[in-house]
Design a protein around this motif. Structure first.
Motif, mmCIF file in Angstrom:
data_model
loop_
_atom_site.group_PDB
_atom_site.id
_atom_site.type_symbol
_atom_site.label_atom_id
_atom_site.label_comp_id
_atom_site.label_asym_id
_atom_site.label_seq_id
_atom_site.Cartn_x
_atom_site.Cartn_y
_atom_site.Cartn_z
ATOM 1 N N ILE A 7 0.857 -1.185 0.000
ATOM 2 C CA ILE A 7 0.000 0.000 0.000
ATOM 3 C C ILE A 7 0.895 1.238 0.000
ATOM 4 N N GLY A 8 0.874 1.961 -1.098
ATOM 5 C CA GLY A 8 1.742 3.144 -1.262
ATOM 6 C C GLY A 8 2.793 2.861 -2.321
ATOM 7 N N LEU A 9 2.773 3.621 -3.411
ATOM 8 C CA LEU A 9 3.696 3.401 -4.550
ATOM 9 C C LEU A 9 4.497 4.669 -4.820
ATOM 10 N N GLY A 10 5.092 5.190 -3.735
ATOM 11 C CA GLY A 10 5.941 6.377 -3.925
ATOM 12 C C GLY A 10 7.389 5.980 -4.087
ATOM 13 N N THR A 11 8.281 6.640 -3.358
ATOM 14 C CA THR A 11 9.717 6.340 -3.468
ATOM 15 C C THR A 11 10.015 4.880 -3.188
ATOM 16 N N MET A 12 9.360 4.321 -2.186
ATOM 17 C CA MET A 12 9.709 2.970 -1.706
ATOM 18 C C MET A 12 8.902 1.849 -2.362
ATOM 19 N N ASP A 31 -2.229 2.552 -4.673
ATOM 20 C CA ASP A 31 -1.880 3.903 -4.252
ATOM 21 C C ASP A 31 -3.106 4.783 -4.496
ATOM 22 N N LEU A 32 -3.327 5.711 -3.577
ATOM 23 C CA LEU A 32 -4.487 6.607 -3.686
ATOM 24 C C LEU A 32 -4.378 7.487 -4.929
ATOM 25 N N SER A 33 -3.128 7.750 -5.344
ATOM 26 C CA SER A 33 -2.890 8.653 -6.464
ATOM 27 C C SER A 33 -2.871 7.898 -7.788
ATOM 28 N N GLU A 35 -1.842 9.065 -10.495
ATOM 29 C CA GLU A 35 -0.559 9.397 -11.135
ATOM 30 C C GLU A 35 0.528 8.429 -10.660
ATOM 31 N N GLN A 36 0.523 8.149 -9.360
ATOM 32 C CA GLN A 36 1.540 7.224 -8.842
ATOM 33 C C GLN A 36 1.294 5.803 -9.374
ATOM 34 N N CYS A 37 0.039 5.439 -9.475
ATOM 35 C CA CYS A 37 -0.281 4.121 -10.027
ATOM 36 C C CYS A 37 0.167 4.027 -11.477
ATOM 37 N N LEU A 90 -2.254 8.920 9.709
ATOM 38 C CA LEU A 90 -2.538 8.304 8.402
ATOM 39 C C LEU A 90 -2.232 6.812 8.446
ATOM 40 N N LYS A 91 -1.093 6.453 9.045
ATOM 41 C CA LYS A 91 -0.725 5.028 9.129
ATOM 42 C C LYS A 91 -1.778 4.263 9.936
ATOM 43 N N ARG A 92 -2.287 4.880 10.997
ATOM 44 C CA ARG A 92 -3.305 4.207 11.793
ATOM 45 C C ARG A 92 -4.602 4.046 11.010
ATOM 46 N N SER A 110 4.704 -2.392 8.682
ATOM 47 C CA SER A 110 4.837 -0.990 8.319
ATOM 48 C C SER A 110 6.277 -0.708 7.919
ATOM 49 N N ASP A 111 6.476 0.029 6.843
ATOM 50 C CA ASP A 111 7.799 0.463 6.424
ATOM 51 C C ASP A 111 8.126 1.834 7.033
ATOM 52 N N THR A 112 7.525 2.145 8.151
ATOM 53 C CA THR A 112 7.793 3.423 8.786
ATOM 54 C C THR A 112 9.279 3.655 9.035
ATOM 55 N N MET A 270 15.115 15.737 -5.389
ATOM 56 C CA MET A 270 14.914 15.174 -6.727
ATOM 57 C C MET A 270 13.428 15.150 -7.084
ATOM 58 N N LYS A 271 12.561 14.902 -6.093
ATOM 59 C CA LYS A 271 11.133 14.763 -6.390
ATOM 60 C C LYS A 271 10.483 16.062 -6.874
ATOM 61 N N THR A 272 11.191 17.219 -6.659
ATOM 62 C CA THR A 272 10.634 18.489 -7.162
ATOM 63 C C THR A 272 11.604 19.198 -8.107
HETATM 64 N N1 LIG Z 1 12.054 7.552 1.149
HETATM 65 C C1 LIG Z 1 12.876 6.844 1.907
HETATM 66 O O1 LIG Z 1 14.119 6.951 1.832
HETATM 67 C C2 LIG Z 1 12.305 5.848 2.884
HETATM 68 C C3 LIG Z 1 13.072 4.749 3.253
HETATM 69 C C4 LIG Z 1 12.517 3.806 4.131
HETATM 70 C C5 LIG Z 1 11.264 3.984 4.646
HETATM 71 N N2 LIG Z 1 10.535 5.085 4.279
HETATM 72 C C6 LIG Z 1 9.193 5.217 4.858
HETATM 73 O O2 LIG Z 1 8.276 4.558 3.979
HETATM 74 C C7 LIG Z 1 7.024 5.259 3.956
HETATM 75 C C8 LIG Z 1 6.772 5.732 2.532
HETATM 76 O O3 LIG Z 1 7.846 6.533 2.182
HETATM 77 P P1 LIG Z 1 8.056 7.047 0.682
HETATM 78 O O4 LIG Z 1 9.372 7.728 0.626
HETATM 79 O O5 LIG Z 1 7.749 5.944 -0.276
HETATM 80 O O6 LIG Z 1 6.885 8.150 0.610
HETATM 81 P P2 LIG Z 1 6.261 8.854 -0.690
HETATM 82 O O7 LIG Z 1 5.661 10.126 -0.207
HETATM 83 O O8 LIG Z 1 7.252 8.865 -1.804
HETATM 84 O O9 LIG Z 1 5.109 7.820 -1.120
HETATM 85 C C9 LIG Z 1 3.978 7.631 -0.332
HETATM 86 C C10 LIG Z 1 2.861 7.170 -1.252
HETATM 87 O O10 LIG Z 1 1.703 6.905 -0.463
HETATM 88 C C11 LIG Z 1 0.577 7.313 -1.220
HETATM 89 N N3 LIG Z 1 -0.558 7.498 -0.316
HETATM 90 C C12 LIG Z 1 -0.814 8.562 0.497
HETATM 91 N N4 LIG Z 1 -1.959 8.356 1.183
HETATM 92 C C13 LIG Z 1 -2.424 7.124 0.788
HETATM 93 C C14 LIG Z 1 -3.577 6.347 1.134
HETATM 94 N N5 LIG Z 1 -4.464 6.795 2.022
HETATM 95 N N6 LIG Z 1 -3.732 5.131 0.540
HETATM 96 C C15 LIG Z 1 -2.829 4.697 -0.378
HETATM 97 N N7 LIG Z 1 -1.717 5.381 -0.743
HETATM 98 C C16 LIG Z 1 -1.546 6.580 -0.160
HETATM 99 C C17 LIG Z 1 1.017 8.580 -1.928
HETATM 100 O O11 LIG Z 1 0.209 8.839 -3.062
HETATM 101 C C18 LIG Z 1 2.455 8.231 -2.290
HETATM 102 O O12 LIG Z 1 2.567 7.698 -3.586
HETATM 103 C C19 LIG Z 1 7.168 6.387 4.962
HETATM 104 O O13 LIG Z 1 6.735 5.931 6.213
HETATM 105 C C20 LIG Z 1 8.684 6.628 4.972
HETATM 106 O O14 LIG Z 1 9.128 7.240 6.171
HETATM 107 C C21 LIG Z 1 11.021 6.011 3.398
#
Ligand SMILES: NC(=O)c1ccc[n+]([C@@H]2O[C@H](COP(=O)([O-])OP(=O)(O)OC[C@H]3O[C@@H](n4cnc5c(N)ncnc54)[C@H](O)[C@@H]3O)[C@@H](O)[C@H]2O)c1
Ligand SMILES: Cc1ncc(CO)c(C(=O)O)c1O
Length: 304
Positions: A7-12, A31-33, A35-37, A90-92, A110-112, A270-272
């Motif tokens: 759940i979540g398709l951003g950086t990680m 992913d909720l977005s 665009e990210q999907c 949000l995580k909760r 959780s990948d927190t 990089m993301k911006t």
């Molecule tokens: N970036 C890093 O270097 C890194 C490394 C290890 C762990 N983490 C942790 O992993 C988690 C994600 O980090 P990231 O860098 O991928 O964040 P990110 O902001 O790049 O991606 C988060 C994704 O979650 C999506 N999202 C937001 N709300 C949502 C919802 N309600 N349902 C589904 N998707 C939703 C967003 O659209 C986004 O694509 C965070 O807890 C972060 O601390 C980050």
């Protein structure tokens, strides 16, 4: 175990999906977005190519599918990995939604980066199956995964996660106390706080700091861990230097304006397209390729 949900398709997320699929799992990602999907499949493919270059063992039959809802992703999953932004509430919310759909036998991770697992799992249904699974960026290349038990996490869940991390070709490290930041980020953020302070105070400029740290302690620590380095340097040396230096180090409890001002200006990195440095889309692609290539080469040597 065959099905995982991410759940979540951003950086990680995409790199995690590729790693799981490489191990033969059927991965359903959401992913909720939109665009990210839409961008995710290309990111998964890039990570898959790197896993091939790394020579990570391929278990046939794995796949990654992007689905239209959290419920569809979680239904029938043996493992769910939450990867949404680093905000406790949000995580909760996400874990509450996951717990409504996940089977009783599913492991929920959780990948927190450092929110205590105890705080995430509090009040959740069947909290014993909730565990921290902290990957490091980029997740398909950096093999170390921190495994963290919250107050209610069952020991069996930790044992399961250790075995699973090894199964996907990664290196689990069990963190024995559920402290904020766990271990990797406590160390990383103490280093980052000092680095930002040194640049902000004009002791060194950003590029030279990167050179100094990467080719000095960064290079050395990749081969000799901090505790081993103490023995290599001599504890007497650390004792002598630390006796005057520790009190000089940055100990600010907040985040330096050097960072907060950039965040406020939307310069996130990089993301911006810009943060501490400026980037072009072509430059980012070239940087990502170069960094992946070098990380792969270094990991091969370190695994010898
Ligand atoms: N970036 C890093 O270097 C890194 C490394 C290890 C762990 N983490 C942790 O992993 C988690 C994600 O980090 P990231 O860098 O991928 O964040 P990110 O902001 O790049 O991606 C988060 C994704 O979650 C999506 N999202 C937001 N709300 C949502 C919802 N309600 N349902 C589904 N998707 C939703 C967003 O659209 C986004 O694509 C965070 O807890 C972060 O601390 C980050
Ligand atoms: C700045 C920063 N913050 C958190 C993490 C991991 O949770 C990383 C990383 O994995 O590299 C990071 O660079």
């Amino acid at each position: 175990m065959t099905k995982a949900a991410v759940i979540g398709l951003g950086t990680m997320g995409p790199g995690i999906c590729a790693t799981l699929a490489r191990a033969g799992l059927t991965v359903a990602a959401f992913d909720l977005s939109a665009e990210q999907c839409a961008r995710a499949p290309a990111m998964v493919d890039m990570a898959t190519q790197v896993l091939e270059k790394l020579g990570v063992n391929l278990v046939p039959g794995g796949s990654v599918g992007i689905v239209e809802s959290l419920d569809r992703a979680v239904a029938g999953a043996d493992l769910v990995i939450e990867n949404v932004p680093e905000k406790l509430e949000l995580k909760r919310e996400i874990f509450t939604a996951i717990c409504r759909v996940a089977g009783d036998g599913a492991i929920l991770a959780s990948d927190t980066s450092g929110i205590p697992i105890t705080d995430i799992q509090a009040g959740m249904a069947n909290p014993g199956r909730i565990v921290g699974m902290h990957w490091s960026n980029p997740p398909h290349i950096i093999p170390m995964i921190e495994v963290i038990a919250g107050r209610e996490t069952k020991p069996d869940t930790v044992d399961w996660m250790k075995a699973f991390a090894r199964r996907i070709g990664h290196l689990p490290v069990v963190i024995r106390k559920d402290v904020p930041g766990f271990v990797e980020n406590r160390v990383l953020y103490s280093v980052m706080r000092e680095c930002v302070d040194l640049v902000e105070r004009g002791v060194i400029d950003a590029q030279d700091l990167d050179t100094c740290v990467s080719w000095g302690i960064g290079y050395k620590l990749a081969v000799v861990g901090p505790m081993s380095l103490l023995d290599m340097a001599g504890l007497d040396i650390y004792n002598a230097v630390g006796s005057y230096l520790n009190r000089e180090l940055c100990d600010r409890a907040d985040v330096a304006p050097y960072v907060t001002e950039r965040v406020a200006a939307g310069r996130l990195g990089m993301k911006t397209g810009g943060g501490i440095y400026d980037y072009t889309p072509e430059g980012i692609a070239a940087l990502r390729d170069e960094r992946a290539r070098k990380l792969v080469a270094v990991r091969r040597i370190l695994q010898e």
